[in-house]
Motif scaffolding. Structure first.
Motif, PDB file in Angstrom:
ATOM      1  N   SER A   1       0.825  -1.211   0.000  1.00 55.74           N
ATOM      2  CA  SER A   1       0.000   0.000   0.000  1.00 55.74           C
ATOM      3  C   SER A   1       0.859   1.261   0.000  1.00 55.74           C
ATOM      4  O   SER A   1       0.530   2.249  -0.656  1.00 55.74           O
ATOM      5  N   SER A   2       1.956   1.228   0.739  1.00 53.31           N
ATOM      6  CA  SER A   2       2.874   2.378   0.741  1.00 53.31           C
ATOM      7  C   SER A   2       3.427   2.636  -0.652  1.00 53.31           C
ATOM      8  O   SER A   2       3.503   3.785  -1.109  1.00 53.31           O
TER       9      SER A   2
ATOM     10  N   ASP B   1      -8.488   1.759  -3.686  1.00 52.09           N
ATOM     11  CA  ASP B   1      -8.085   0.916  -2.568  1.00 52.09           C
ATOM     12  C   ASP B   1      -8.940  -0.342  -2.625  1.00 52.09           C
ATOM     13  O   ASP B   1     -10.062  -0.384  -2.117  1.00 52.09           O
TER      14      ASP B   1
ATOM     15  N   SER C   1      -6.098   1.090   3.830  1.00 49.03           N
ATOM     16  CA  SER C   1      -5.198   2.032   4.501  1.00 49.03           C
ATOM     17  C   SER C   1      -4.900   3.254   3.635  1.00 49.03           C
ATOM     18  O   SER C   1      -4.246   4.192   4.084  1.00 49.03           O
TER      19      SER C   1
ATOM     20  N   ARG D   1      -5.740   7.104   4.835  1.00 49.04           N
ATOM     21  CA  ARG D   1      -4.759   7.709   5.734  1.00 49.04           C
ATOM     22  C   ARG D   1      -3.469   8.032   5.009  1.00 49.04           C
ATOM     23  O   ARG D   1      -2.893   9.115   5.175  1.00 49.04           O
TER      24      ARG D   1
ATOM     25  N   ASP E   1       1.787   7.626   7.737  1.00 50.65           N
ATOM     26  CA  ASP E   1       0.963   7.902   8.916  1.00 50.65           C
ATOM     27  C   ASP E   1       0.341   9.296   8.864  1.00 50.65           C
ATOM     28  O   ASP E   1      -0.768   9.514   9.358  1.00 50.65           O
TER      29      ASP E   1
END
Length: 372
Positions: free
Chosen positions: A127-128, A148, A155, A158, A332
């Protein structure tokens, strides 16, 4: 002092864009009325929903555009809401006059490159990588969408910094835009902390809606953040978008690489093409310029070599992304590291350049020629 006219005000409003649809508010019939009383101007704007999260942005943009006109002393913006008939008309306008939606990326004339990002197991940074690739491609001038598709483990909201729900116009979903990327996720519809408990058919339908009922507009690239493994969603994607390509994410660890190979090998059954492998967490850069291989080495190249043999064509190792605290912090905080200057950012932007700037095919293009 010259007197401003209603016509001048409406012309100025042609430069005000809807923040998410990215079209002039005049073209979208959002300007319901203009009143001019000397130097005082009142503009009535119709929103698609009463609780539009970007109401303040639209108000400020209208005020700024009209205030620039000579003779304007004050600007008042009145907000209203479209009725059902106006919403239906807007949806059909955005759809090109078509009442029902098909998946645009599955059509023969689609010029959008669809890349499904997958991994064999969780925790490898899939995902990153997807979020940062999307941000990097958008920074390079491409029109990018991001789905997503990890319904259980979403995730992306965010990581991309999306903080509000999408607008809905007569059943059409307008995706929020973050870092110049259009984003959609089940996480935008689920209360914080609540789990999604669905079986296969529900997962398939959710992905189908994300692809067909969302107003994506004209995209250069659509990235899909798939859940890890070879489950329901991995099977649904080739059914819904047969031309989707696969990008495999792994780490240097051999145990992770073996599982990633299985995720890539599914393309042999679904007839999709694996465009390459990305090795995340490849090494930790040291102050003296050396690399500390915390998770071993060779996983990415092993996956690439084995998939090349199994699939019968070259599957390259496209990038080796170093461990970077900024990448974790950016995920984050909703500020992708690809938009900053760091070791991981440099590699991700180079990867985005490789993947994003492939020439779009001629299939489906209007060439402006007429048969004699």
């Amino acid at each position: 002092m010259s007197m401003v006219t209603e016509e001048q005000v409406r012309e100025a409003l042609n430069d005000v864009m809807d923040p998410e649809i990215r079209r002039p508010i005049t073209e979208l019939n959002m300007v319901d009325g203009v009143k001019v009383d000397g130097g005082n101007v009142e503009v009535t704007i119709l929103l698609t929903t009463a609780g539009c999260p970007l109401k303040t942005t639209i108000t400020e943009d209208v005020e700024n555009a009209v205030q620039k006109l000579e003779g304007v002393e004050s600007v008042s913006v009145v907000m209203g809401v479209m009725n059902d008939e106006q919403k239906k008309s807007l949806r059909e306008q955005l759809n090109g006059g078509v009442a029902e939606r098909d998946i645009p990326f599955a059509q023969p004339g689609s010029l959008t490159r669809v890349i499904a990002v997958t991994s064999g197991k969780g925790g490898v940074g899939k995902s990153s990588m997807t979020a940062n690739l999307a941000a990097a491609m958008a920074k390079q001038g491409l029109k990018v969408g991001l789905v997503d598709a990890d319904i259980y483990g979403f995730s992306i909201p965010r990581m991309m910094g999306v903080d509000h729900e999408p607008q809905v116009i007569d059943g059409m979903i307008i995706p929020p835009i973050a870092n110049d990327v259009k984003v959609i996720s089940i996480g935008m519809f689920v209360p914080e902390g609540q789990a999604v408990v669905w079986r296969g058919p529900m997962l398939h339908r959710a992905i189908q809606q994300f692809l067909a009922d969302v107003f994506w507009g004209d995209l250069d690239v659509l990235l899909l953040d798939l859940p890890p493994g070879t489950g329901d969603v991995a099977i649904s994607i080739p059914q819904l978008i047969p031309n989707a390509e696969i990008l495999v994410i792994t780490t240097p660890q051999i145990a992770a690489a073996e599982v990633a190979e299985r995720a890539g090998s599914i393309s042999g059954q679904t007839r999709q093409r694996v465009i390459g492998v990305v090795e995340n967490m490849s090494f930790l850069p040291q102050p003296d310029g050396t690399h500390l291989n915390l998770f071993g080495e060779g996983g990415g190249s092993t996956v690439a070599a084995r998939l090349s043999t199994a699939l019968g064509y070259e599957v390259p190792l496209l990038a080796q992304v170093p461990l970077d605290v900024d990448l974790r912090e950016g995920g984050d905080n909703g500020t992708p590291v690809a938009l900053t200057d760091s070791p991981a950012s440099k590699v991700i932007n180079e990867l985005a350049e490789k993947l994003g700037h492939r020439a779009r095919g001629l299939a489906g293009r209007q060439l402006g020629v007429t048969p004699m």
